[in-house]
Structure formats: structure tokens, C-alpha cells
Design a protein around this motif. Structure first.
Motif, PDB file in Angstrom:
ATOM      1  N   ILE A 168       0.848  -1.182   0.000  1.00  0.00           N
ATOM      2  CA  ILE A 168       0.000   0.000   0.000  1.00  0.00           C
ATOM      3  C   ILE A 168       0.890   1.240   0.000  1.00  0.00           C
ATOM      4  CG2 ILE A 168      -1.889   1.198   1.137  1.00  0.00           C
ATOM      5  CD1 ILE A 168      -2.469  -1.689   0.005  1.00  0.00           C
ATOM      6  N   GLY A 169       0.948   1.918  -1.146  1.00  0.00           N
ATOM      7  CA  GLY A 169       1.787   3.095  -1.287  1.00  0.00           C
ATOM      8  C   GLY A 169       1.368   4.214  -0.357  1.00  0.00           C
ATOM      9  N   LEU A 170       2.363   4.827   0.296  1.00  0.00           N
ATOM     10  CA  LEU A 170       2.209   6.013   1.148  1.00  0.00           C
ATOM     11  C   LEU A 170       1.580   5.727   2.507  1.00  0.00           C
ATOM     12  CD1 LEU A 170       0.822   8.601  -1.461  1.00  0.00           C
ATOM     13  CD2 LEU A 170       3.205   7.975  -1.011  1.00  0.00           C
ATOM     14  N   PRO A 230       6.388   0.181   6.772  1.00  0.00           N
ATOM     15  CA  PRO A 230       7.081   0.194   5.477  1.00  0.00           C
ATOM     16  C   PRO A 230       7.749  -1.145   5.188  1.00  0.00           C
ATOM     17  CG  PRO A 230       7.532   2.219   6.682  1.00  0.00           C
ATOM     18  CD  PRO A 230       6.813   1.295   7.644  1.00  0.00           C
ATOM     19  N   ILE A 231       7.678  -1.578   3.943  1.00  0.00           N
ATOM     20  CA  ILE A 231       8.299  -2.825   3.505  1.00  0.00           C
ATOM     21  C   ILE A 231       9.779  -2.570   3.249  1.00  0.00           C
ATOM     22  CG2 ILE A 231       8.335  -4.585   1.690  1.00  0.00           C
ATOM     23  CD1 ILE A 231       5.301  -4.077   1.377  1.00  0.00           C
ATOM     24  N   ALA A 232      10.630  -3.315   3.932  1.00  0.00           N
ATOM     25  CA  ALA A 232      12.078  -3.137   3.817  1.00  0.00           C
ATOM     26  C   ALA A 232      12.648  -4.093   2.769  1.00  0.00           C
ATOM     27  CB  ALA A 232      12.738  -3.376   5.172  1.00  0.00           C
ATOM     28  N   CYS A 243       3.807  -0.231   1.961  1.00  0.00           N
ATOM     29  CA  CYS A 243       3.640  -0.728   3.331  1.00  0.00           C
ATOM     30  C   CYS A 243       2.777  -1.974   3.425  1.00  0.00           C
ATOM     31  CB  CYS A 243       2.977   0.352   4.192  1.00  0.00           C
ATOM     32  SG  CYS A 243       3.924   1.876   4.323  1.00  0.00           S
ATOM     33  N   ASP A 244       2.996  -2.694   4.519  1.00  0.00           N
ATOM     34  CA  ASP A 244       2.024  -3.649   5.024  1.00  0.00           C
ATOM     35  C   ASP A 244       1.084  -2.895   5.952  1.00  0.00           C
ATOM     36  OD1 ASP A 244       2.777  -6.220   3.939  1.00  0.00           O
ATOM     37  OD2 ASP A 244       4.569  -6.111   5.189  1.00  0.00           O
ATOM     38  N   VAL A 245      -0.209  -3.174   5.847  1.00  0.00           N
ATOM     39  CA  VAL A 245      -1.206  -2.510   6.685  1.00  0.00           C
ATOM     40  C   VAL A 245      -1.996  -3.570   7.442  1.00  0.00           C
ATOM     41  CG1 VAL A 245      -3.349  -1.147   6.673  1.00  0.00           C
ATOM     42  CG2 VAL A 245      -1.406  -0.458   5.250  1.00  0.00           C
ATOM     43  N   VAL A 246      -2.162  -3.343   8.737  1.00  0.00           N
ATOM     44  CA  VAL A 246      -2.990  -4.203   9.573  1.00  0.00           C
ATOM     45  C   VAL A 246      -4.171  -3.385  10.078  1.00  0.00           C
ATOM     46  CG1 VAL A 246      -3.114  -5.559  11.695  1.00  0.00           C
ATOM     47  CG2 VAL A 246      -1.053  -5.646  10.280  1.00  0.00           C
ATOM     48  N   LEU A 247      -5.364  -3.938   9.928  1.00  0.00           N
ATOM     49  CA  LEU A 247      -6.589  -3.341  10.458  1.00  0.00           C
ATOM     50  C   LEU A 247      -7.108  -4.271  11.538  1.00  0.00           C
ATOM     51  CD1 LEU A 247      -7.625  -2.858   6.853  1.00  0.00           C
ATOM     52  CD2 LEU A 247      -7.651  -0.870   8.354  1.00  0.00           C
TER      53      LEU A 247
END
Length: 415
Positions: A168-170, A230-232, A243-247
Motif C-alpha cells: 500500500i503506497g504512502l 514500510p516494507i524493507a 507498506c504492510d497494513v494491519v486493520l
């Protein structure tokens, strides 16, 4: 005469543009020279994303420029494409920022939001004061959004979102996220008393009533339970952030629901906006590679004369510029179709598939003209080649676009 001038003179695309379109292009070209090119090689090497670009892009009027009203410029499709072209000449990450902000997050609100939502978010996003992201893709695969596992359920007067998103950008720098989720547990996104129900078109309300419709939600990233990491380790798009996003039990009010979007047509309408920008943008990266290779071909000497004076080199640059020219003419044609309201999804797929595929070929062949020095940061070619591998993957892989085109040609669905 510079390489850029030689390419422009051969293609002569200026004759096909309006004064307004040339003005937008020249403004974006100046922006890239002033705000991107001086630092991009170091930004890329250090894997640094410059958040201040948001304000700078907003000051230039580039964010959501193809949208109308609510602080947006209302520019034409060709003008927007030309700006994407120039931004990606600087770096794919810069054009990606403009695409995520304008073509995805802002487009979702403009296309599917209520007027209250539009006035709340769009002016600040157009100015670069508020950063948005678009949370659709999930870890198990981006090419099959119908299989998404992120859920939304009604709880009291609001909604609770649970799930995971990836690439997920930004997201880690965003103030607001457009999150797409499946309505579950018999929840009804259009039940009486919901502010969304009052604004939802009948078709959207009917689709939501089944309890499994995909719906969009405007989620402030400061909401408890929303985490973006952020994905490294990226070897591509290093001057950008994904990014990885967790909800995890993210609670939002009823008015977070985008009332005009139900089903996958909601996010797809935004993805098509982003894909259209890529048609132009990828060719901007290609042009940067061509200019570097052409300049080098007349300045570097081997066997007593410039390498551009040898037939093999001239054959390379001739073939590459022809492909670039064809891509630009296709992009312009698609832009005129879009302005006329006649641009079909399969036509966007044709442009995205062609532009990225040919841009990669151009980057790889230009590297050979630069010799060993072509792998260094002294030239932009390897950076663009690496970035284009990401551009090739996001907003639909080559294979997805081949299937979209194949379905249009045969009438048969091979997905």
C-alpha cells in the motif's frame, strides 16, 4: 543540439498538443528539474522518501489535477498524462505518489463520496496538506481482489474493519486511507438511518443488501487499530514507500462509508485512472534512459570515434526511439478518447501493457550503450529499469492485461 531536443524534433508531438497541455508539461518538467533531479540518485541509494514532495506537488497543482471542483485543477486527460510523463522522467516513485494521491485516493472520494466527504478531504489533498493512500491489495495476491479477506461489519452506528493489506503506497506517511472491505455478518451498508444510505444510488444499495458487497471506507490513519509498516529490502522503488497494513478492530463512524461505491467496480474505476497515468509515465522513464544513452553515444569514444558513429549503436537508438514514438502516439490517442468519454478498460490495458513492456526494453538496451558505467548512479538507467519492474507489476501485471485484452478480442473470459 541536446539528446532531448533531437528526440522532440524527430517525434514532433508538440504539434498535436494544445497551448494549455504544453504549459502543464513545461511546468512539470521544470518541477522535476528543480525538486527531483538534484537529489533523486542519493534518495534512491539511501532508500529515502521525501515527504515534502507532497506540498511541492500540491503547490504545482499536480495532485488530483484531472479532477474537477473541490480545489482540483480540472485539467484534461492529455495534460494529466503529460505531467505523469514528466514526473516519471524524474523517478517512478514521484509519479507513483501523484497517482496514489490523485488517481486512487482522491478519485475514490471524488467519484464515490458524498459532497460532505469531498469538501472535507479533497481541498487539503489537492494542496498536498493531507496525504492519502488506497488500501486494496492483500498479502495473498493482488490480481484477485474478489478474494479479499478484509471485512467490515456494522456495530452500533458505525463500522468495524479487520484485515490485512500489502504493498500500500504512502500508508505510513498518509493521513487518511481509502480501505476496501467485504461487508459481512449480514451487515447492511444501506440500512435505514445510515447517512450512507441516503446518498447511495439504488443499484449500490441493492448490491450491498446481500451482505457481501465490497465497500470503500475513509479511514483516518490515526484511528486505533490501523498500523502501517514500510516494507524493507526493496531493490526497486527505493525512493518511494510501500507498506504492510494491519486493520485490527478499526472503528469508524457511519459517515466513513463511501456511499457511491458498491462492488469491485468502485475500486476498479480508480485503478483505471492510475493505469491511464502509467501509460504516459512509463514512457517518461524510457525517455530519461534514451536521453542518457544518446548523450553518451556522442561523447564517449572507442576505436577512435564516438560510439554513436557506429552502425550497431545507430541501429539500437533508431529502434528504441521508434518504439518510444509509437508509445507516445498511442498514449495521446488514448488521452483523446478519454477526453471524449470513449476510453474502454481494454484500451487502457493495451496502453499500460505496451508502455511498460517497451520502457523496460528501452532501459535495458540503453544500459548496453552506456557500457559498464551504465550500472552506476551516475546515470539514471539502472534506477529506472529497477523501478519499472514494480510498475510492470502494480495496477495489473502483464498477464492480467493480456487477459483483459484477450477477453475483449474473443469474448471469452479466461480469468
Amino acid at each position: 543540439m541536446t539528446a532531448a531536443a533531437r528526440i522532440d524534433e524527430l517525434i514532433a508531438i508538440d504539434a498535436l498538443l494544445t497551448d494549455e497541455e504544453r504549459t502543464w508539461r513545461d511546468r512539470a518538467r521544470g518541477f522535476v528539474r528543480e525538486h527531483v533531479l538534484p537529489t533523486i540518485a542519493d534518495d534512491y541509494e539511501q532508500a529515502r522518501f521525501r515527504v515534502e514532495l507532497a506540498h511541492e506537488l500540491g503547490d504545482g497543482g499536480f495532485l488530483g489535477m484531472h479532477l474537477s471542483g473541490f480545489g482540483c485543477a480540472g485539467a484534461g486527460a492529455v495534460a494529466y498524462g503529460l505531467v505523469c510523463h514528466e514526473l516519471e522522467f524524474g523517478d517512478s516513485g514521484v509519479r507513483t505518489f501523484a497517482s496514489v494521491q490523485g488517481s486512487l485516493a482522491m478519485s475514490a472520494i471524488r467519484k464515490h463520496g458524498s459532497d460532505e466527504q469531498r469538501w472535507k478531504w479533497l481541498p487539503g489533498m489537492a494542496a498536498g496538506e493531507t496525504i492519502g493512500c488506497f488500501a486494496l491489495t492483500e498479502p495473498q495476491g493482488g490480481s484477485d481482489p474478489a478474494a479479499m479477506t478484509t471485512t467490515a461489519r456494522r456495530e452500533g452506528d458505525g463500522w468495524v474493519l479487520d484485515g490485512r493489506k500489502r504493498w500500500i503506497g504512502l500508508a505510513s506517511v498518509a493521513d487518511v486511507a481509502i480501505v476496501w472491505a467485504k461487508v459481512v455478518d449480514g451487515s447492511d451498508a444501506s440500512e435505514p438511518g445510515s447517512s450512507a444510505a441516503a446518498a447511495a444510488p439504488p443499484a449500490a444499495a441493492a448490491a450491498a443488501a446481500g451482505g457481501s458487497a465490497v465497500r470503500g471506507f475513509i479511514v483516518p490513519t490515526s484511528t486505533p487499530g490501523f498500523t502501517a509498516t514500510p516494507i524493507a529490502g526493496k531493490l526497486s522503488m527505493r525512493a518511494s514507500v510501500q507498506c504492510d497494513v494491519v486493520l485490527d478492530g478499526v472503528r469508524v463512524a457511519a459517515d466513513a462509508l463511501l456511499p457511491g461505491a458498491s462492488g469491485l467496480s468502485g475500486p476498479f474505476s480508480c485503478l483505471n485512472e492510475a493505469r491511464y497515468g502509467i501509460v504516459w509515465g512509463a514512457l517518461g522513464a524510457a525517455r530519461a534512459c534514451l536521453e542518457a544513452a544518446l548523450d553518451r553515444s556522442v561523447s564517449r569514444e572507442v576505436f577512435g570515434r564516438p560510439i554513436g558513429g557506429y552502425q550497431l549503436t545507430q541501429a539500437k537508438v533508431a529502434d528504441l526511439v521508434v518504439e518510444y514514438q509509437k508509445g507516445m502516439l498511442l498514449a495521446l490517442h488514448l488521452g483523446r478518447l478519454k477526453e471524449a468519454g470513449r476510453l474502454a478498460p481494454a484500451q487502457i490495458s493495451t496502453g499500460k501493457l505496451n508502455s511498460v513492456r517497451e520502457a523496460l526494453r528501452i532501459a535495458h538496451e540503453c544500459r548496453t550503450i552506456l557500457g559498464g558505467d551504465g550500472i552506476t548512479a551516475e546515470f539514471p538507467v539502472m534506477r529506472h529499469a529497477a523501478n519499472l519492474e514494480s510498475v510492470r507489476t502494480y495496477e495489473g501485471t502483464d498477464e492480467i492485461h493480456q487477459l483483459v485484452i484477450g477477453r475483449a478480442l474473443t469474448g471469452l473470459n479466461a480469468f
